[in-house]
Enzyme design. Structure first.
Site, mmCIF file in Angstrom:
data_model
loop_
_atom_site.group_PDB
_atom_site.id
_atom_site.type_symbol
_atom_site.label_atom_id
_atom_site.label_comp_id
_atom_site.label_asym_id
_atom_site.label_seq_id
_atom_site.Cartn_x
_atom_site.Cartn_y
_atom_site.Cartn_z
ATOM 1 N N CYS A 2 0.843 -1.186 0.000
ATOM 2 C CA CYS A 2 0.000 0.000 0.000
ATOM 3 C C CYS A 2 0.878 1.236 0.000
ATOM 4 O O CYS A 2 1.838 1.330 0.756
ATOM 5 C CB CYS A 2 -0.951 0.096 1.190
ATOM 6 S SG CYS A 2 -2.196 -1.175 1.237
ATOM 7 N N ARG A 27 4.082 -0.463 -4.646
ATOM 8 C CA ARG A 27 3.746 -0.944 -3.305
ATOM 9 C C ARG A 27 2.399 -1.672 -3.268
ATOM 10 O O ARG A 27 2.006 -2.214 -2.236
ATOM 11 C CB ARG A 27 3.709 0.229 -2.334
ATOM 12 C CG ARG A 27 5.016 0.972 -2.253
ATOM 13 C CD ARG A 27 4.875 2.154 -1.322
ATOM 14 N NE ARG A 27 4.697 1.708 0.040
ATOM 15 C CZ ARG A 27 5.683 1.537 0.906
ATOM 16 N NH1 ARG A 27 6.915 1.772 0.551
ATOM 17 N NH2 ARG A 27 5.445 1.134 2.129
ATOM 18 N N TRP A 74 -2.732 -2.669 -1.679
ATOM 19 C CA TRP A 74 -2.445 -4.106 -1.751
ATOM 20 C C TRP A 74 -3.373 -4.724 -0.720
ATOM 21 O O TRP A 74 -3.211 -4.522 0.480
ATOM 22 C CB TRP A 74 -0.979 -4.376 -1.417
ATOM 23 C CG TRP A 74 -0.598 -5.813 -1.614
ATOM 24 C CD1 TRP A 74 -0.195 -6.392 -2.775
ATOM 25 C CD2 TRP A 74 -0.588 -6.843 -0.624
ATOM 26 N NE1 TRP A 74 0.059 -7.734 -2.571
ATOM 27 C CE2 TRP A 74 -0.168 -8.039 -1.267
ATOM 28 C CE3 TRP A 74 -0.892 -6.898 0.728
ATOM 29 C CZ2 TRP A 74 -0.047 -9.254 -0.598
ATOM 30 C CZ3 TRP A 74 -0.774 -8.105 1.406
ATOM 31 C CH2 TRP A 74 -0.350 -9.268 0.743
ATOM 32 N N ASN A 100 -1.990 2.451 5.487
ATOM 33 C CA ASN A 100 -1.125 1.332 5.095
ATOM 34 C C ASN A 100 -0.827 0.553 6.362
ATOM 35 O O ASN A 100 -0.327 1.131 7.330
ATOM 36 C CB ASN A 100 0.168 1.887 4.472
ATOM 37 C CG ASN A 100 1.237 0.816 4.318
ATOM 38 O OD1 ASN A 100 0.927 -0.370 4.209
ATOM 39 N ND2 ASN A 100 2.488 1.229 4.287
ATOM 40 N N GLY A 101 -1.148 -0.742 6.369
ATOM 41 C CA GLY A 101 -0.901 -1.543 7.569
ATOM 42 C C GLY A 101 -2.098 -2.425 7.857
ATOM 43 O O GLY A 101 -2.957 -2.623 6.998
ATOM 44 N N GLU A 487 17.086 -18.392 -5.878
ATOM 45 C CA GLU A 487 16.744 -17.051 -6.350
ATOM 46 C C GLU A 487 16.254 -17.102 -7.804
ATOM 47 O O GLU A 487 15.286 -16.423 -8.168
ATOM 48 C CB GLU A 487 17.967 -16.128 -6.182
ATOM 49 C CG GLU A 487 17.829 -14.728 -6.717
ATOM 50 C CD GLU A 487 16.678 -13.918 -6.136
ATOM 51 O OE1 GLU A 487 16.033 -14.353 -5.180
ATOM 52 O OE2 GLU A 487 16.407 -12.843 -6.696
ATOM 53 N N LYS A 491 12.573 -15.875 -9.026
ATOM 54 C CA LYS A 491 12.376 -14.862 -10.077
ATOM 55 C C LYS A 491 11.408 -15.382 -11.122
ATOM 56 O O LYS A 491 10.504 -14.668 -11.549
ATOM 57 C CB LYS A 491 13.687 -14.510 -10.786
ATOM 58 C CG LYS A 491 14.696 -13.625 -10.112
ATOM 59 C CD LYS A 491 14.284 -12.217 -9.857
ATOM 60 C CE LYS A 491 13.500 -12.117 -8.598
ATOM 61 N NZ LYS A 491 14.186 -11.717 -7.374
ATOM 62 N N GLU A 494 7.741 -15.695 -9.682
ATOM 63 C CA GLU A 494 7.014 -14.479 -9.296
ATOM 64 C C GLU A 494 6.623 -13.609 -10.481
ATOM 65 O O GLU A 494 5.628 -12.908 -10.421
ATOM 66 C CB GLU A 494 7.770 -13.666 -8.246
ATOM 67 C CG GLU A 494 9.013 -12.985 -8.731
ATOM 68 C CD GLU A 494 9.731 -12.211 -7.627
ATOM 69 O OE1 GLU A 494 9.075 -11.599 -6.793
ATOM 70 O OE2 GLU A 494 10.975 -12.230 -7.636
ATOM 71 N N HIS A 510 16.810 -37.221 -4.414
ATOM 72 C CA HIS A 510 16.027 -37.604 -3.233
ATOM 73 C C HIS A 510 14.560 -37.228 -3.404
ATOM 74 O O HIS A 510 13.835 -37.088 -2.427
ATOM 75 C CB HIS A 510 16.617 -36.947 -1.978
ATOM 76 C CG HIS A 510 18.021 -37.388 -1.705
ATOM 77 N ND1 HIS A 510 18.327 -38.631 -1.195
ATOM 78 C CD2 HIS A 510 19.210 -36.776 -1.927
ATOM 79 C CE1 HIS A 510 19.640 -38.754 -1.081
ATOM 80 N NE2 HIS A 510 20.205 -37.639 -1.536
ATOM 81 N N LYS A 609 5.903 -4.547 -3.580
ATOM 82 C CA LYS A 609 7.226 -4.360 -3.001
ATOM 83 C C LYS A 609 7.030 -3.819 -1.589
ATOM 84 O O LYS A 609 6.031 -3.183 -1.313
ATOM 85 C CB LYS A 609 7.985 -3.340 -3.856
ATOM 86 C CG LYS A 609 9.463 -3.624 -3.869
ATOM 87 C CD LYS A 609 10.149 -2.991 -5.034
ATOM 88 C CE LYS A 609 11.624 -3.299 -4.982
ATOM 89 N NZ LYS A 609 11.928 -4.665 -5.403
HETATM 90 C C1 F6R Z 1 11.458 -11.036 -4.669
HETATM 91 C C2 F6R Z 1 11.309 -9.965 -3.718
HETATM 92 C C3 F6R Z 1 10.877 -10.297 -2.345
HETATM 93 C C4 F6R Z 1 11.674 -9.462 -1.330
HETATM 94 C C5 F6R Z 1 11.130 -9.702 0.081
HETATM 95 C C6 F6R Z 1 11.947 -8.975 1.125
HETATM 96 O O1 F6R Z 1 11.894 -10.572 -5.906
HETATM 97 O O2 F6R Z 1 11.521 -8.823 -4.033
HETATM 98 O O3 F6R Z 1 11.004 -11.649 -2.081
HETATM 99 O O4 F6R Z 1 13.011 -9.819 -1.414
HETATM 100 O O5 F6R Z 1 9.813 -9.276 0.155
HETATM 101 O O6 F6R Z 1 11.931 -7.611 0.901
HETATM 102 P P1 F6R Z 1 13.007 -6.662 1.533
HETATM 103 O O7 F6R Z 1 14.327 -7.013 0.948
HETATM 104 O O8 F6R Z 1 12.565 -5.286 1.167
HETATM 105 O O9 F6R Z 1 12.985 -6.914 3.006
#
Ligand code: F6R
Length: 614
Positions: A2, A27, A74, A100-101, A487, A491, A494, A510, A609
């Protein structure tokens, strides 16, 4: 998670708030809304979907007014629809609020309000808060600001809020607890409020970051006043922003993610600038200088993080243990905080977070701090909550990361962890001079090697075409390539919504090997190093089951070339640094596959994010 933005001043608020919402859209993008106050009336426009939907909805509407609040959502409580979109208003429409929260005790508060005759339109916790403020204001006969303060004293949970009230058109009231909020002090007595500085930087570089349980009252012609939740006045601490506006634009790239992938030669360099001197054989991080000895003699270091940052922590574990010989445990922040972890005063807890606002990481740190541990942070966003509550830390200096999928933040985190491991190793004497020199010399060459990999983008795009219709994918790596495999899988899933799993290559037999058939792409890190031969055997096992292999290999490799369906050659480097290179092709593959599948790369579905809720 948010985004909130607000403006009060002499200018028209709508275009400023709308532009701010576009900047904050990473966000959350389930819905957007703006409330304006003009001629004693609150006009509230809200729409499900992205900010663009709100923009076209308001095209021919009256958007006059010099004070306004806006929100990009969000969803947590209630579906992402028009009704649940913010701003929310009190029953009589006199107060509008953005939030936000999460208000955790909203159901109990709602019950009380229902019994006092309040009626609710939405399913949100936020609407409960705005009704509560109105209820207190009416019954206690207090100002809106005082009603906000009293209401917040009854709230359990996390909030960053901005409140607009009909009875005071020259005032905005803002408060935060656990969710971020920044006040920008404009040049003409105007004020900007936002979840982060990105909507503000265009207008002013003077900001005040609100602390937990602080309430800010900004008034046209009167200024900013700051109080704690107990109503004691505080002096605002004004800071100067270093953020550049250009860093928030796409700069000619089709997506922020692609721009951020291509920024990595620079972001890695910015990360070690001033922290590495190959000529004199020196490594140092100013932010943690005073803690180097403590780190070197620590019984245990615990790294807490989420998502991609957790993967960086796993790479850090290899680096710290191998180079500095300090035991490291890597924990998901969300698990750590709830399982009564054993933390001694001698422990050091390092949080890794791009945003510096991730709720679980923040809570894990607070827990560790309360038990007497030293807490350090590795954050990208300057002034973020984690960077402010830690005893010390190092910024990653990657610049703003707008694409929801983290790319340059990951390589910057790994770079900081490498520098930290080297600095501790040097302090402890756990690394011989020749090895130390070799690693720092190689580290300095990483940016140009990343550039070289980026030059193969066309080839990587071409090979990605063959895997764009896959339903599943496996990523394999050993040693410090295992976190890179995790990772890579994250990627892909997501942004392209292909189910993908990362595994230590040896673990494949396994269980996951049962999934392999001719439809299944297996992405393998098979660069030269300690486990090379073992990984080659794993590739053979995949080929024997007709799996498709895409291998990342060291330049000049011939062995894997003969077996894999595709190889991506990358420059040779010291094995400790290989994650900084091997992750780049995986970022590009995910990006191209997502684009080919028509996915919204920068704003993947259901994600946001900066996860400021649990
Ligand atoms: C994946 C991604 C998320 C963040 C996670 C932690 O591409 O961006 O998995 O890595 O939400 O976020 P931060 O690093 O901001 O604590």
């Amino acid at each position: 998670m948010c985004g909130i933005v607000a403006y009060i001043g002499q200018e028209q608020a709508f275009p400023i708030v709308l532009k701010g919402l576009k900047r904050l859209e990473y966000r959350g993008y389930d819905s957007a809304g703006i409330a304006l106050l003009e001629n004693g009336e609150i006009k509230n426009y809200k729409r499900q979907g992205k900010v663009a939907e709100l923009e076209s909805f308001t095209d021919n509407q009256d958007t006059e007014g010099t004070v306004g609040i806006g929100h990009t959502r969000w969803a947590t409580h209630g579906l992402p629809n028009d009704i649940n979109a913010h701003p929310h208003t009190s029953g009589n429409g006199d107060i509008a609020l953005i939030h936000n929260g999460i208000i955790e005790n909203y159901d109990i508060l709602k019950e009380g309000l229902l019994s006092r005759g309040h009626k609710f339109e939405s399913e949100t916790d936020t609407e409960v808060l705005v009704h509560l403020i109105q209820d207190i204001k009416d019954h206690e006969k207090v100002s809106t600001a005082e009603a906000v303060r009293l209401a917040l004293n009854n709230v359990i949970g996390a909030y960053a809020i901005v409140v607009l009230s009909k009875d005071n058109p020259d005032q905005l009231i803002a408060a935060r607890k656990s969710s971020p909020l920044v006040v920008g002090i404009g040049k003409k007595g105007d004020y900007y409020l936002a979840s982060d500085a990105t909507p503000i930087v265009e207008y002013t570089n003077e900001v005040v970051y609100l602390e937990d349980e602080e309430i800010a009252i900004v008034e046209r012609n009167k200024g900013l006043r700051l109080y704690n939740i107990q109503n004691q006045e505080k002096t605002p601490y004004i800071q100067e922003l270093e953020l550049q506006l250009e860093a928030l634009e796409k700069g000619g790239y089709e997506h922020f993610m692609l721009k951020e992938i291509h920024e990595q030669p620079h972001s890695i360099q910015d990360c070690f600038r001033g922290r590495l001197n190959v000529d004199t054989g020196w490594v140092g991080l100013g932010g943690i200088k005073d803690y180097e000895k403590q780190l070197a003699s620590a019984n245990r270091i615990i790294m807490v993080a989420c998502g991609t940052s957790w993967h960086a922590a796993l790479v850090g574990e290899y680096l710290f243990e191998d180079l500095a010989r300090v035991p490291v445990e890597v924990e998901y922040a969300s698990e750590f905080r709830y399982r009564n972890p054993i933390i001694d005063e001698g422990d050091i807890v390092i949080a890794i977070s791009q945003s510096g606002e991730t709720a679980d990481t923040l809570a894990a740190l607070e827990l560790a701090k309360s038990k007497g541990a030293t807490i350090l942070g590795i954050c990208n966003v300057v002034g973020s909550s984690i960077s402010r509550i830690t005893h010390a830390g190092s910024y990653t200096h990657a610049g703003p990361e707008i694409g929801v999928a983290s790319t340059k933040a990951f390589t910057a985190q790994v770079t900081v962890l490498t520098l930290m491991a080297l600095a501790i190793a040097r302090n402890k004497g756990s690394l011989n001079e020749a090895k130390f020199r070799r690693i720092i010399t190689e580290l300095e060459l990483i940016p140009e090697k990343v550039s070289k990999i980026l030059e193969s983008s066309d080839y990587i795009e071409e090979l990605s075409k063959e895997y764009k219709d896959a339903s599943n994918a496996l990523y394999l790596g050993r040693g410090n390539s295992f976190p890179v495999a995790l990772e890579g899988a994250l990627k892909l899933k997501e942004i392209s919504y292909i189910h993908a799993e990362g595994y230590p290559a040896a673990e494949m037999k396994h269980g996951p090997i049962a999934l392999i058939d001719e439809e299944m792409p297996v992405f393998v890190i098979a660069t030269k190093g300690t486990s090379y031969e073992k990984v080659v055997s794993n590739i053979q096992e995949v080929k024997a089951r007709k799996g498709k292999v895409v291998a990342i290999v060291t330049e000049g490799d011939t062995q894997v070339k003969g077996m894999a369906d595709h190889v991506i050659e990358i420059p040779n480097t010291d094995e400790h640094l290989s994650p900084l290179l091997t992750t780049i092709p995986f970022q590009l593959i995910s990006y191209y596959i997502a684009v080919m599948r028509g996915c919204n790369v920068d704003q993947p579905r259901n994600l946001a994010k900066s996860v400021t809720v649990e």
